[in-house]
Design a protein around this motif. Structure first.
Motif, PDB file in Angstrom:
ATOM      1  N   PRO A 169       9.321   1.536 -11.532  1.00 29.94           N
ATOM      2  CA  PRO A 169       7.864   1.347 -11.445  1.00 29.94           C
ATOM      3  C   PRO A 169       7.178   2.377 -10.545  1.00 29.94           C
ATOM      4  CG  PRO A 169       8.958  -0.766 -11.336  1.00 29.94           C
ATOM      5  CD  PRO A 169      10.041   0.284 -11.266  1.00 29.94           C
ATOM      6  N   ALA A 170       7.818   2.733  -9.445  1.00 27.27           N
ATOM      7  CA  ALA A 170       7.244   3.751  -8.560  1.00 27.27           C
ATOM      8  C   ALA A 170       7.233   5.112  -9.255  1.00 27.27           C
ATOM      9  CB  ALA A 170       8.036   3.820  -7.259  1.00 27.27           C
ATOM     10  N   PHE A 171       8.325   5.435  -9.925  1.00 29.16           N
ATOM     11  CA  PHE A 171       8.414   6.694 -10.661  1.00 29.16           C
ATOM     12  C   PHE A 171       7.425   6.713 -11.827  1.00 29.16           C
ATOM     13  CE2 PHE A 171      10.551   9.413 -13.893  1.00 29.16           C
ATOM     14  CZ  PHE A 171      10.431  10.612 -13.217  1.00 29.16           C
ATOM     15  N   ALA A 172       7.232   5.563 -12.455  1.00 36.01           N
ATOM     16  CA  ALA A 172       6.290   5.465 -13.582  1.00 36.01           C
ATOM     17  C   ALA A 172       4.875   5.824 -13.141  1.00 36.01           C
ATOM     18  CB  ALA A 172       6.327   4.076 -14.198  1.00 36.01           C
ATOM     19  N   ASN A 173       4.511   5.467 -11.908  1.00 29.88           N
ATOM     20  CA  ASN A 173       3.176   5.833 -11.404  1.00 29.88           C
ATOM     21  C   ASN A 173       2.996   7.336 -11.356  1.00 29.88           C
ATOM     22  OD1 ASN A 173       1.809   3.381 -10.940  1.00 29.88           O
ATOM     23  ND2 ASN A 173       3.152   3.004  -9.197  1.00 29.88           N
TER      24      ASN A 173
ATOM     25  N   PHE B 243       5.074  -5.580 -10.458  1.00 25.29           N
ATOM     26  CA  PHE B 243       6.382  -5.096 -10.005  1.00 25.29           C
ATOM     27  C   PHE B 243       6.516  -5.028  -8.481  1.00 25.29           C
ATOM     28  CE2 PHE B 243       5.590  -3.113 -14.167  1.00 25.29           C
ATOM     29  CZ  PHE B 243       6.644  -3.664 -14.871  1.00 25.29           C
ATOM     30  N   GLY B 244       5.476  -5.431  -7.758  1.00 29.45           N
ATOM     31  CA  GLY B 244       5.511  -5.364  -6.306  1.00 29.45           C
ATOM     32  C   GLY B 244       6.503  -6.349  -5.702  1.00 29.45           C
ATOM     33  N   GLU B 245       7.138  -5.915  -4.642  1.00 32.11           N
ATOM     34  CA  GLU B 245       8.091  -6.758  -3.931  1.00 32.11           C
ATOM     35  C   GLU B 245       7.547  -7.001  -2.527  1.00 32.11           C
ATOM     36  OE1 GLU B 245      11.730  -4.560  -4.037  1.00 32.11           O
ATOM     37  OE2 GLU B 245      11.785  -4.528  -6.234  1.00 32.11           O
ATOM     38  N   LYS B 246       7.454  -8.282  -2.163  1.00 32.37           N
ATOM     39  CA  LYS B 246       6.938  -8.628  -0.834  1.00 32.37           C
ATOM     40  C   LYS B 246       8.072  -8.613   0.171  1.00 32.37           C
ATOM     41  CE  LYS B 246       3.249 -11.605  -2.502  1.00 32.37           C
ATOM     42  NZ  LYS B 246       2.657 -12.940  -2.490  1.00 32.37           N
ATOM     43  N   ASP B 247       7.748  -8.100   1.355  1.00 28.20           N
ATOM     44  CA  ASP B 247       8.668  -8.194   2.477  1.00 28.20           C
ATOM     45  C   ASP B 247       7.834  -8.337   3.745  1.00 28.20           C
ATOM     46  OD1 ASP B 247       7.747  -5.669   3.111  1.00 28.20           O
ATOM     47  OD2 ASP B 247       9.604  -4.639   2.606  1.00 28.20           O
ATOM     48  N   SER B 248       8.452  -8.239   4.887  1.00 31.56           N
ATOM     49  CA  SER B 248       7.734  -8.444   6.153  1.00 31.56           C
ATOM     50  C   SER B 248       6.680  -7.364   6.421  1.00 31.56           C
ATOM     51  CB  SER B 248       8.733  -8.497   7.311  1.00 31.56           C
ATOM     52  OG  SER B 248       9.427  -7.262   7.391  1.00 31.56           O
ATOM     53  N   GLU B 249       6.808  -6.234   5.793  1.00 37.34           N
ATOM     54  CA  GLU B 249       5.862  -5.133   6.006  1.00 37.34           C
ATOM     55  C   GLU B 249       4.738  -5.106   4.982  1.00 37.34           C
ATOM     56  OE1 GLU B 249       8.018  -1.492   6.244  1.00 37.34           O
ATOM     57  OE2 GLU B 249       9.305  -2.232   7.854  1.00 37.34           O
ATOM     58  N   GLY B 250       4.793  -5.910   3.957  1.00 37.07           N
ATOM     59  CA  GLY B 250       3.759  -5.944   2.927  1.00 37.07           C
ATOM     60  C   GLY B 250       4.361  -5.914   1.543  1.00 37.07           C
TER      61      GLY B 250
END
Length: 153
Positions: free
Chosen positions: A51-55, A37-44
């Protein structure tokens, strides 16, 4: 013998290994979440939304819920460690609130490779880390007959 007597030992080796099991499982789940579920951008790479809440939900269910229901996390149970409440003289059962308080302090206890937790465990009367002190709990080795709380009630 006083019915409210407490006898504990540091059990440092077992507690450290149990913590490694528990946080390996938590970080494994986090890694899976980042992979899928990770999304790549210029910062990583980051995760947002459900997905963040599920953690957070997974952490709460495993660390807090499992411990409150079974007296310890999977890591604790593998090493015969049990978390016991010393708050109420009528019950040694851990409450959901006590477990939550214990684990709110995990990051402080684990600070600098667990130094704070180790120092507290070795230097407090009942071998408690910061989370245990705040939640009024102790950790005992269930296979060691010399460790107990309210053994003769």
């Amino acid at each position: 013998m006083n019915s409210r007597q407490i006898a504990t030992k540091p059990n440092l080796k077992k507690r450290i290994l149990a913590g490694l099991i528990d946080y390996s499982l938590i970080f494994g789940v986090l890694l899976i979440m980042f992979i899928y579920f990770g999304e790549k951008d210029s910062e990583g790479i980051h995760i947002t939304g459900f997905p963040a809440f599920a953690n957070i939900l997974i952490w709460f269910a495993y660390m807090v819920g499992f411990e409150a229901k079974y007296g310890g996390t999977l890591g604790n149970l593998v090493f015969d460690l049990q978390v016991i409440s010393i708050k109420d003289s009528n019950s040694t059962s851990l409450t959901l609130g006590q477990s939550f308080i214990r684990h709110l302090f995990d990051m402080l206890d684990l600070w600098f490779f667990g130094l704070l937790g180790i120092l507290l465990i070795k230097n407090t009367q009942y071998n408690q880390r910061l989370g245990d002190l705040c939640a009024q709990t102790i950790v005992i080795d269930t296979k060691d007959q010399s460790q107990f709380y309210k053994r003769f009630a």
